[in-house]
Scaffold this active site. Structure first.
Site, short mmCIF file in Angstrom:
data_model
loop_
_atom_site.label_atom_id
_atom_site.label_comp_id
_atom_site.label_asym_id
_atom_site.label_seq_id
_atom_site.Cartn_x
_atom_site.Cartn_y
_atom_site.Cartn_z
N LEU A 46 -14.61 0.46 -0.24
CA LEU A 46 -14.48 0.03 1.16
C LEU A 46 -14.74 0.63 2.18
CD1 LEU A 46 -13.23 -2.29 2.95
CD2 LEU A 46 -10.83 -1.11 2.62
N PRO B 43 -18.64 6.24 6.16
CA PRO B 43 -18.59 7.43 7.03
C PRO B 43 -17.99 7.10 8.38
CG PRO B 43 -20.73 7.29 6.02
CD PRO B 43 -19.89 5.76 5.54
N SER C 91 -9.74 4.22 8.17
CA SER C 91 -8.46 3.33 8.55
C SER C 91 -8.82 2.03 9.20
CB SER C 91 -7.52 4.12 9.37
OG SER C 91 -7.11 5.15 8.89
N GLU D 117 -6.06 4.78 0.01
CA GLU D 117 -5.42 3.42 -0.06
C GLU D 117 -4.64 3.00 1.17
OE1 GLU D 117 -4.50 1.61 -3.81
OE2 GLU D 117 -5.90 2.82 -4.93
N1 CAA Z 1 -2.35 -7.96 3.58
C1 CAA Z 1 -3.20 -9.40 3.73
N2 CAA Z 1 -3.79 -9.45 4.93
C2 CAA Z 1 -3.95 -8.63 5.73
C3 CAA Z 1 -3.40 -7.36 5.65
C4 CAA Z 1 -2.69 -7.17 4.41
N3 CAA Z 1 -1.84 -6.07 4.35
N4 CAA Z 1 -3.45 -6.35 6.57
C5 CAA Z 1 -4.36 -7.15 7.40
N5 CAA Z 1 -4.55 -8.51 6.86
C6 CAA Z 1 -5.38 -9.69 7.39
C7 CAA Z 1 -4.99 -10.11 8.83
O1 CAA Z 1 -3.69 -11.22 8.55
C8 CAA Z 1 -5.94 -10.67 9.48
O2 CAA Z 1 -6.14 -12.05 9.03
P1 CAA Z 1 -6.50 -13.27 9.91
O3 CAA Z 1 -7.83 -13.20 10.23
O4 CAA Z 1 -6.16 -14.49 9.09
O5 CAA Z 1 -5.81 -13.12 11.01
C9 CAA Z 1 -7.21 -10.05 8.86
O6 CAA Z 1 -6.72 -9.34 7.48
C10 CAA Z 1 -7.67 -8.72 9.86
O7 CAA Z 1 -6.62 -7.93 10.23
P2 CAA Z 1 -6.16 -7.28 11.41
O8 CAA Z 1 -6.40 -8.27 12.53
O9 CAA Z 1 -4.40 -7.05 11.37
O10 CAA Z 1 -7.13 -5.99 11.54
P3 CAA Z 1 -6.78 -4.71 12.05
O11 CAA Z 1 -8.25 -4.03 12.43
O12 CAA Z 1 -5.73 -4.78 13.16
O13 CAA Z 1 -5.87 -4.11 11.06
C11 CAA Z 1 -5.85 -2.79 9.08
C12 CAA Z 1 -6.54 -3.86 9.59
C13 CAA Z 1 -4.49 -3.21 8.48
C14 CAA Z 1 -5.72 -1.61 9.75
C15 CAA Z 1 -6.87 -2.65 7.78
O14 CAA Z 1 -8.21 -1.97 8.54
C16 CAA Z 1 -6.14 -1.76 6.97
O15 CAA Z 1 -5.50 -1.79 6.05
N6 CAA Z 1 -6.74 -0.01 7.04
C17 CAA Z 1 -6.64 0.74 5.68
C18 CAA Z 1 -7.81 0.68 4.80
C19 CAA Z 1 -7.40 1.33 3.69
O16 CAA Z 1 -6.24 1.16 2.94
N7 CAA Z 1 -8.34 2.03 3.10
C20 CAA Z 1 -8.17 2.40 1.55
C21 CAA Z 1 -9.46 2.68 1.14
S1 CAA Z 1 -9.65 2.24 -0.50
C22 CAA Z 1 -8.99 3.64 -1.30
O17 CAA Z 1 -8.57 4.62 -0.85
C23 CAA Z 1 -9.21 3.37 -2.95
C24 CAA Z 1 -9.36 4.75 -3.80
O18 CAA Z 1 -10.29 5.35 -3.84
C25 CAA Z 1 -8.13 5.55 -4.27
#
Ligand code: CAA
Length: 379
Positions: free
Chosen positions: A125, A128, A132, A363
């Site tokens: 996901l 660069p 977040s 994550e």
């Molecule tokens: N569960 C389910 N759906 C979710 C959700 C959740 N936790 N968070 C957001 N959504 C849905 C929303 O309901 C929305 O849906 P609709 O279009 O139906 O309204 C859609 O997703 C978009 O969400 P937002 O409008 O809230 O978007 P945003 O940009 O304001 O916020 C965010 C999104 C929550 C910040 C998200 O970008 C996020 O979680 N960011 C962090 C990313 C992350 O965790 N990255 C980790 C990388 S993977 C990794 O690290 C793996 C590894 O190697 C160990």
């Protein structure tokens, strides 16, 4: 909440503890020093069924519940947090996502081999310029009829060079914003897919973290997970469960460091008595034990809610937020309890302190967990 673990759950915990102490502990310092991926150890974990614990047995998984997974993750992470992240990504991000949202063909082709640990998976996901702020994907998946043309770069990918299957988020319809994102199953070896540089990290140095480059990679349409535009929702759903895995990893790092600090404090003498008898040390132990128990309760709560099919988004974010802070605080104090010995590699706690930091970042950073919790509270 029910904290009476079943005999089966306790047996899984014991098997993980025994394996970690006998197979992971001996080489963990060397692997950290040399940044060596634990290939042999992961193979043994696969043979013991730790890489597809929650997958239905009909797809070669262990058919276990999330509580068992938390208990096993804690024991593995107490000793080797690098092996634990390989386990966490394969179980909760890749296998769970494919089982829940994949087609039967995708499960036959990929999940069955991932669940046995014959092959590893990666979840792609981050970019660069999209950590977040995960909706702002720059990687593109252009719709070409029977296939997608994938272009872009992914960053900080766990199992980057050891995986065979990559779940890659990419933007197909930018005008639809996050609803234009797709998740594609990309196979290692597809033309135009290159594994980039290995990151030289502060902690979890045994896990291989790489950037990935995609240039005009042709990905068949049947490799898309879910409907067109489901990719971002897929990533969010998968990460909700993944956060229970990382919370358990953090819990394990904390409890591993605490166990070492407790033992050392009963052996080391200063000013005529064991250092555990000095309040300056015993109060640290009291804080550590209290926070670890609280972190464990949050992890088990999130796991039980998930197992019961109830909403667990807030609980998982709370578990990760609290357990990762506990891991950081506990490991810093474990180094302090060990004094000068804590600062050298032989005593393990300095590595645990370095390993703990990433649990507040990947994550979803702690700040993102607060955002998720607050949104759940206020909706
Ligand atoms: N569960 C389910 N759906 C979710 C959700 C959740 N936790 N968070 C957001 N959504 C849905 C929303 O309901 C929305 O849906 P609709 O279009 O139906 O309204 C859609 O997703 C978009 O969400 P937002 O409008 O809230 O978007 P945003 O940009 O304001 O916020 C965010 C999104 C929550 C910040 C998200 O970008 C996020 O979680 N960011 C962090 C990313 C992350 O965790 N990255 C980790 C990388 S993977 C990794 O690290 C793996 C590894 O190697 C160990």
């Amino acid at each position: 909440m029910n904290f009476n673990f079943t005999e089966e759950q306790l047996a899984v915990k014991e098997a993980a503890r025994e394996f970690a102490q006998s197979e992971l502990l001996p080489g963990v310092i060397d692997r950290d020093n040399s940044q060596t991926f634990p290939k042999e150890e992961i193979k043994k974990m696969a043979d013991l069924g730790f890489l597809g614990m929650m997958v239905d047995p009909k797809y070669n998984g262990g058919g276990m519940d999330t509580v068992s997974y938390v208990l096993a993750m804690e024991e593995i992470s107490k000793v080797d947090a690098s092996c634990a992240v390989v386990m966490s990504v394969n179980n909760s991000l890749v296998c769970w996502g494919l089982e829940k949202y994949g087609t039967e063909d995708q499960k036959e082709k990929y999940l069955k081999r991932l669940a046995t640990g014959e092959i590893l998976g990666a979840f792609c996901l981050s970019e660069p310029e999209a950590g977040s702020d995960a909706t702002s994907q720059h990687t593109t998946a252009e719709d070409k009829g029977d296939h997608y043309l994938l272009n872009g770069t992914k960053n900080w990918i766990t199992n980057g060079n050891s995986a065979s299957i990559y779940l890659v988020m990419a933007q197909t319809n930018p005008e639809k914003r996050h609803n234009g994102i797709n998740c594609l199953i990309v196979e290692r070896g597809m033309e135009g897919f290159v594994v980039g540089k290995k990151e030289d990290k502060l902690g979890i140095r045994g896990s291989d973290t790489h950037s990935l480059m995609f240039t005009d990679v042709k990905v068949p349409k049947e490799n898309r997970i879910g409907e067109d535009g489901f990719g971002f929702k897929f990533a969010m759903q998968v990460l909700n469960g993944g956060r229970i895995g990382i919370a358990s990893q953090a819990l394990g790092i904390a409890s591993g460091a605490y166990e070492l600090a407790l033992k050392y404090s009963k052996e080391r003498k200063a000013f005529g008595k064991e250092i555990s008898q000095h309040q300056g040390i015993s109060f640290k132990l009291a804080d550590m034990a209290t926070n670890i128990d609280a972190a464990r309760l949050l992890c088990i709560q999130a796991a039980q809610l998930k197992d019961q099919g109830k909403g667990f988004v807030k609980a998982a974010a709370m578990a990760k937020l609290f357990a990762s802070k506990t891991a950081m605080d506990t490991t810093i104090e474990a180094v302090q309890v060990h004094g000068g010995y804590g600062f050298v590699k032989e005593f393990h706690v300095e590595r645990m302190m370095r390993d703990a930091k990433i649990t507040q970042i990947y994550e979803g950073t702690s700040e993102i967990q607060k955002l998720v919790i607050a949104r759940e509270l206020l909706k």
